[in-house]
Write a protein that holds these residues in place. Structure first.
Motif, PDB file in Angstrom:
ATOM      1  N   LYS A 117       0.824  -1.214   0.000  1.00  0.00           N
ATOM      2  CA  LYS A 117       0.000   0.000   0.000  1.00  0.00           C
ATOM      3  C   LYS A 117       0.859   1.266   0.000  1.00  0.00           C
ATOM      4  CE  LYS A 117      -3.554  -2.349   2.691  1.00  0.00           C
ATOM      5  NZ  LYS A 117      -4.163  -2.455   4.030  1.00  0.00           N
ATOM      6  N   ASP A 118       2.060   1.175   0.596  1.00  0.00           N
ATOM      7  CA  ASP A 118       2.897   2.356   0.780  1.00  0.00           C
ATOM      8  C   ASP A 118       4.175   2.374  -0.050  1.00  0.00           C
ATOM      9  OD1 ASP A 118       1.156   3.412   2.784  1.00  0.00           O
ATOM     10  OD2 ASP A 118       2.026   2.001   4.222  1.00  0.00           O
ATOM     11  N   PHE A 119       4.515   1.243  -0.681  1.00  0.00           N
ATOM     12  CA  PHE A 119       5.768   1.158  -1.413  1.00  0.00           C
ATOM     13  C   PHE A 119       5.511   0.710  -2.852  1.00  0.00           C
ATOM     14  CE2 PHE A 119       6.931   0.755   3.016  1.00  0.00           C
ATOM     15  CZ  PHE A 119       8.089   1.504   3.113  1.00  0.00           C
ATOM     16  N   ASP A 120       6.329   1.217  -3.785  1.00  0.00           N
ATOM     17  CA  ASP A 120       6.201   0.835  -5.191  1.00  0.00           C
ATOM     18  C   ASP A 120       6.614  -0.618  -5.420  1.00  0.00           C
ATOM     19  OD1 ASP A 120       5.347   3.400  -5.897  1.00  0.00           O
ATOM     20  OD2 ASP A 120       7.405   4.097  -6.212  1.00  0.00           O
ATOM     21  N   TRP A 121       7.671  -1.043  -4.748  1.00  0.00           N
ATOM     22  CA  TRP A 121       8.177  -2.406  -4.879  1.00  0.00           C
ATOM     23  C   TRP A 121       8.346  -2.999  -3.495  1.00  0.00           C
ATOM     24  CZ3 TRP A 121       9.260  -5.008  -9.412  1.00  0.00           C
ATOM     25  CH2 TRP A 121       9.221  -4.241 -10.570  1.00  0.00           C
ATOM     26  N   VAL A 122       7.929  -4.255  -3.333  1.00  0.00           N
ATOM     27  CA  VAL A 122       8.141  -4.984  -2.085  1.00  0.00           C
ATOM     28  C   VAL A 122       8.803  -6.305  -2.457  1.00  0.00           C
ATOM     29  CG1 VAL A 122       7.064  -6.101  -0.093  1.00  0.00           C
ATOM     30  CG2 VAL A 122       6.162  -3.916  -0.941  1.00  0.00           C
ATOM     31  N   ILE A 123       9.968  -6.525  -1.911  1.00  0.00           N
ATOM     32  CA  ILE A 123      10.694  -7.775  -2.153  1.00  0.00           C
ATOM     33  C   ILE A 123      10.740  -8.532  -0.829  1.00  0.00           C
ATOM     34  CG2 ILE A 123      12.857  -8.813  -2.897  1.00  0.00           C
ATOM     35  CD1 ILE A 123      13.356  -6.192  -4.483  1.00  0.00           C
ATOM     36  N   ASP A 124      10.082  -9.667  -0.794  1.00  0.00           N
ATOM     37  CA  ASP A 124       9.979 -10.477   0.415  1.00  0.00           C
ATOM     38  C   ASP A 124      11.141 -11.469   0.434  1.00  0.00           C
ATOM     39  OD1 ASP A 124       9.294 -12.064   2.555  1.00  0.00           O
ATOM     40  OD2 ASP A 124       7.264 -12.491   1.853  1.00  0.00           O
ATOM     41  N   CYS A 125      12.094 -11.264   1.325  1.00  0.00           N
ATOM     42  CA  CYS A 125      13.294 -12.109   1.403  1.00  0.00           C
ATOM     43  C   CYS A 125      13.293 -12.993   2.643  1.00  0.00           C
ATOM     44  CB  CYS A 125      14.542 -11.229   1.407  1.00  0.00           C
ATOM     45  SG  CYS A 125      14.720 -10.222  -0.063  1.00  0.00           S
ATOM     46  N   ARG A 126      12.122 -13.341   3.113  1.00  0.00           N
ATOM     47  CA  ARG A 126      12.035 -14.145   4.331  1.00  0.00           C
ATOM     48  C   ARG A 126      12.244 -15.621   4.086  1.00  0.00           C
ATOM     49  NH1 ARG A 126       6.278 -12.823   6.312  1.00  0.00           N
ATOM     50  NH2 ARG A 126       5.984 -13.053   4.094  1.00  0.00           N
ATOM     51  N   GLY A 127      12.298 -16.036   2.842  1.00  0.00           N
ATOM     52  CA  GLY A 127      12.390 -17.457   2.571  1.00  0.00           C
ATOM     53  C   GLY A 127      11.013 -18.073   2.649  1.00  0.00           C
TER      54      GLY A 127
ATOM     55  N   VAL B  49       7.777 -19.431   4.126  1.00  0.00           N
ATOM     56  CA  VAL B  49       7.006 -19.201   5.340  1.00  0.00           C
ATOM     57  C   VAL B  49       5.734 -20.043   5.262  1.00  0.00           C
ATOM     58  CG1 VAL B  49       5.806 -17.472   6.732  1.00  0.00           C
ATOM     59  CG2 VAL B  49       7.882 -16.846   5.488  1.00  0.00           C
ATOM     60  N   GLU B  50       5.509 -20.855   6.271  1.00  0.00           N
ATOM     61  CA  GLU B  50       4.351 -21.730   6.275  1.00  0.00           C
ATOM     62  C   GLU B  50       3.056 -20.929   6.147  1.00  0.00           C
ATOM     63  OE1 GLU B  50       2.436 -25.269   9.013  1.00  0.00           O
ATOM     64  OE2 GLU B  50       4.449 -24.565   9.420  1.00  0.00           O
ATOM     65  N   GLY B  51       2.188 -21.396   5.261  1.00  0.00           N
ATOM     66  CA  GLY B  51       0.888 -20.768   5.096  1.00  0.00           C
ATOM     67  C   GLY B  51       0.857 -19.630   4.082  1.00  0.00           C
ATOM     68  N   VAL B  52       2.009 -19.279   3.508  1.00  0.00           N
ATOM     69  CA  VAL B  52       2.048 -18.202   2.513  1.00  0.00           C
ATOM     70  C   VAL B  52       1.854 -18.813   1.132  1.00  0.00           C
ATOM     71  CG1 VAL B  52       3.471 -16.415   1.467  1.00  0.00           C
ATOM     72  CG2 VAL B  52       3.506 -16.755   3.943  1.00  0.00           C
ATOM     73  N   ASP B  53       0.972 -18.220   0.333  1.00  0.00           N
ATOM     74  CA  ASP B  53       0.729 -18.723  -1.022  1.00  0.00           C
ATOM     75  C   ASP B  53       1.983 -18.625  -1.873  1.00  0.00           C
ATOM     76  OD1 ASP B  53      -1.932 -19.197  -0.395  1.00  0.00           O
ATOM     77  OD2 ASP B  53      -2.593 -17.231  -1.123  1.00  0.00           O
ATOM     78  N   ASP B  54       2.067 -19.476  -2.884  1.00  0.00           N
ATOM     79  CA  ASP B  54       3.228 -19.466  -3.773  1.00  0.00           C
ATOM     80  C   ASP B  54       3.207 -18.306  -4.744  1.00  0.00           C
ATOM     81  OD1 ASP B  54       4.366 -21.705  -2.658  1.00  0.00           O
ATOM     82  OD2 ASP B  54       3.333 -23.080  -4.029  1.00  0.00           O
ATOM     83  N   ASP B  55       2.097 -17.600  -4.879  1.00  0.00           N
ATOM     84  CA  ASP B  55       2.064 -16.481  -5.831  1.00  0.00           C
ATOM     85  C   ASP B  55       2.551 -15.256  -5.125  1.00  0.00           C
ATOM     86  OD1 ASP B  55      -0.984 -17.017  -4.878  1.00  0.00           O
ATOM     87  OD2 ASP B  55      -0.558 -14.870  -4.890  1.00  0.00           O
TER      88      ASP B  55
END
Length: 172
Positions: free
Chosen positions: A154-164, A166-172
């Motif tokens: 909502k607040d950033f143009d690009w979000v890169i999730d580098c957490r590896g 994570v259980e329960g997170v969709d693959d998309d």
């Protein structure tokens, strides 16, 4: 670009990134990865050298990689070596005194190895400290807070999730 890093732990964090081996050894994957990934890994070593600057002496070792095998696994080392000519000329077999000079701790137990001088490694904690300082010097913000990537969108143009993973997170 304005960069903001969200990390729930102190930065650098105490997690897998800070205790990993720090290997910059793309040839170790030569049997299972396409050659373009090995070549990208070699470019990555160059990236570290360029971007660490003076800090390279503190957090990077440019001593290459030595591949060895017990006699019963000699065929695996030979198979590995078979892939090398397609990827690089920068490798060779080492024996005796040359092997002992590269790695004294194994010289009395192994008589032959495959040496790749272009590989390196970084010390994870030191390099994370150096990168954090560089990022801050460039104006990046490091915020100690757990963040939901979906909310950040909502607040950033690009979000890169580098957490590896994570259980329960969709693959998309």
């Amino acid at each position: 670009m304005d960069v903001t890093i969200f990390e729930r732990q102190d930065f650098p964090p105490s997690n897998a990134s800070s205790i990993a081996g720090g290997m910059l050894a793309p040839f170790s994957e030569i049997e299972v990865m396409p050659l373009k990934f090995v070549q990208a890994g070699l470019k990555g070593i160059g990236f570290w050298r360029e971007n660490l600057g003076e800090a390279e002496k503190l957090c990077m070792q440019n001593t290459g990689s030595l591949f060895i095998a017990h006699p019963e696994d000699k065929h695996m080392l030979e198979r590995f070596a078979h892939h090398m000519p397609a990827a690089s000329d920068d490798w060779g077999w080492v024996e005796g005194e040359e092997l002992a000079e590269i790695e004294p701790m194994v010289a009395d137990r192994f008589n032959r190895g495959l040496y790749i001088p272009s590989e390196a490694n970084v010390h994870p904690l030191t390099v994370m400290d150096v990168l954090a300082k560089k990022l801050k010097d460039m104006g990046a913000k490091i915020i100690q807070k757990e963040a939901d990537p979906k909310e950040l969108e909502k607040d950033f143009d690009w979000v890169i999730d580098c957490r590896g993973w994570v259980e329960g997170v969709d693959d998309d």
